[in-house]
Design an enzyme around this catalytic site. Structure first.
Site, short mmCIF file in Angstrom:
data_model
loop_
_atom_site.label_atom_id
_atom_site.label_comp_id
_atom_site.label_asym_id
_atom_site.label_seq_id
_atom_site.Cartn_x
_atom_site.Cartn_y
_atom_site.Cartn_z
N ARG A 280 70.01 -45.24 12.40
CA ARG A 280 68.93 -45.91 11.67
C ARG A 280 69.44 -47.17 10.98
O ARG A 280 70.54 -47.18 10.43
CB ARG A 280 68.35 -44.98 10.60
N VAL A 281 68.63 -48.22 11.02
CA VAL A 281 68.82 -49.40 10.19
C VAL A 281 67.51 -49.67 9.49
O VAL A 281 66.45 -49.20 9.90
CB VAL A 281 69.25 -50.63 11.01
N SER A 282 67.58 -50.44 8.38
CA SER A 282 66.40 -50.64 7.55
C SER A 282 65.49 -51.76 8.02
O SER A 282 64.29 -51.75 7.75
CB SER A 282 66.83 -50.91 6.10
N THR A 283 66.06 -52.78 8.70
CA THR A 283 65.28 -53.93 9.11
C THR A 283 65.59 -54.31 10.54
O THR A 283 66.61 -53.90 11.11
CB THR A 283 65.56 -55.15 8.21
N GLN B 251 69.05 -55.98 11.37
CA GLN B 251 70.29 -55.22 11.43
C GLN B 251 70.53 -54.66 12.83
O GLN B 251 69.60 -54.43 13.59
CB GLN B 251 70.26 -54.09 10.40
#
Length: 211
Positions: A19-22, A25
């Site tokens: 998982r990445v937030s944006t 990334q």
């Protein structure tokens, strides 16, 4: 501190969650690590854990079966708060699914029961506390810099001296905005931004503005 949590008996597959937030990334580091760890399937998502809708996590939980182990690169890839992490961990345990963390202080296999549950709770709490401390230090550092009169954020594209130099050069009709921009190593748009009176200039600079 190197505290070993209870290790669940792994009888099934390793399934990864990245998982990445944006969108800016990159997931590749996590994907490579999860692949190297032996994950037969990897689910990924680009979404902040502050949002309730997490399609990657939901798909991974739907795919996992009793005896499998969910693998994450780091604990904060699973959840951002102790509460969220423990809810997910409890859900995994209820289904007979283990949890493995590849990196960070909490690296290892975890079973959220008994002694393992206690250590997992404490470690998740420490991870959240560490994030809070980092955030508080950042805020304190910013405030201290402001108190010292430091300018924060990106530096200006042109210094006051460069602006004055540009104005002086523009008094010569032979000089154009483009030539001055090249001389000062900035863009034409920057010249117009820092010398706004050019929008009313009738000479060569104005001709460039409308070109």
């Amino acid at each position: 501190m190197n505290t070993k949590a209870a290790t669940p008996t792994q009888t099934g597959a390793l399934v990864g969650l990245a998982r990445v937030s944006t969108d800016d990334q990159d997931l590749q580091l996590q994907l490579d690590a999860l692949t190297a760890a032996g994950c037969i399937r990897i689910f990924d998502e680009k979404v902040s854990t502050r949002k309730k809708d997490r399609p990657g996590l939901a798909a991974a939980l739907d795919y996992l079966r009793p005896g499998d182990t969910l693998v994450v690169w780091k604990l904060d890839r699973l959840g951002r708060s102790t509460k969220d992490v423990l809810i997910i961990a409890e859900d995994l345990h209820d289904q007979g699914i283990g949890l493995k963390i590849l990196t960070g202080r909490l690296a290892g296999n975890y079973s959220p029961t008994g002694e393992g549950k206690f250590f997992f709770t404490m470690m998740a709490a420490f991870a959240e506390l560490e994030r809070d401390i980092i955030r508080e230090r950042t805020i304190a550092g910013v405030q201290a810099a402001r108190d010292r009169g430091q300018r924060l954020g990106r530096p200006p594209a042109m210094t006051p001296e460069q602006v004055e130099h540009a104005r002086t050069l523009l008094t010569n009709p032979k000089n154009t905005v483009s030539s001055i921009a090249r001389l000062l190593n900035v863009s034409r748009a920057t010249i117009y931004k820092y010398v706004p009176e050019l929008t009313q200039a009738p000479a060569a600079a104005a001709e460039e503005l409308t070109a």
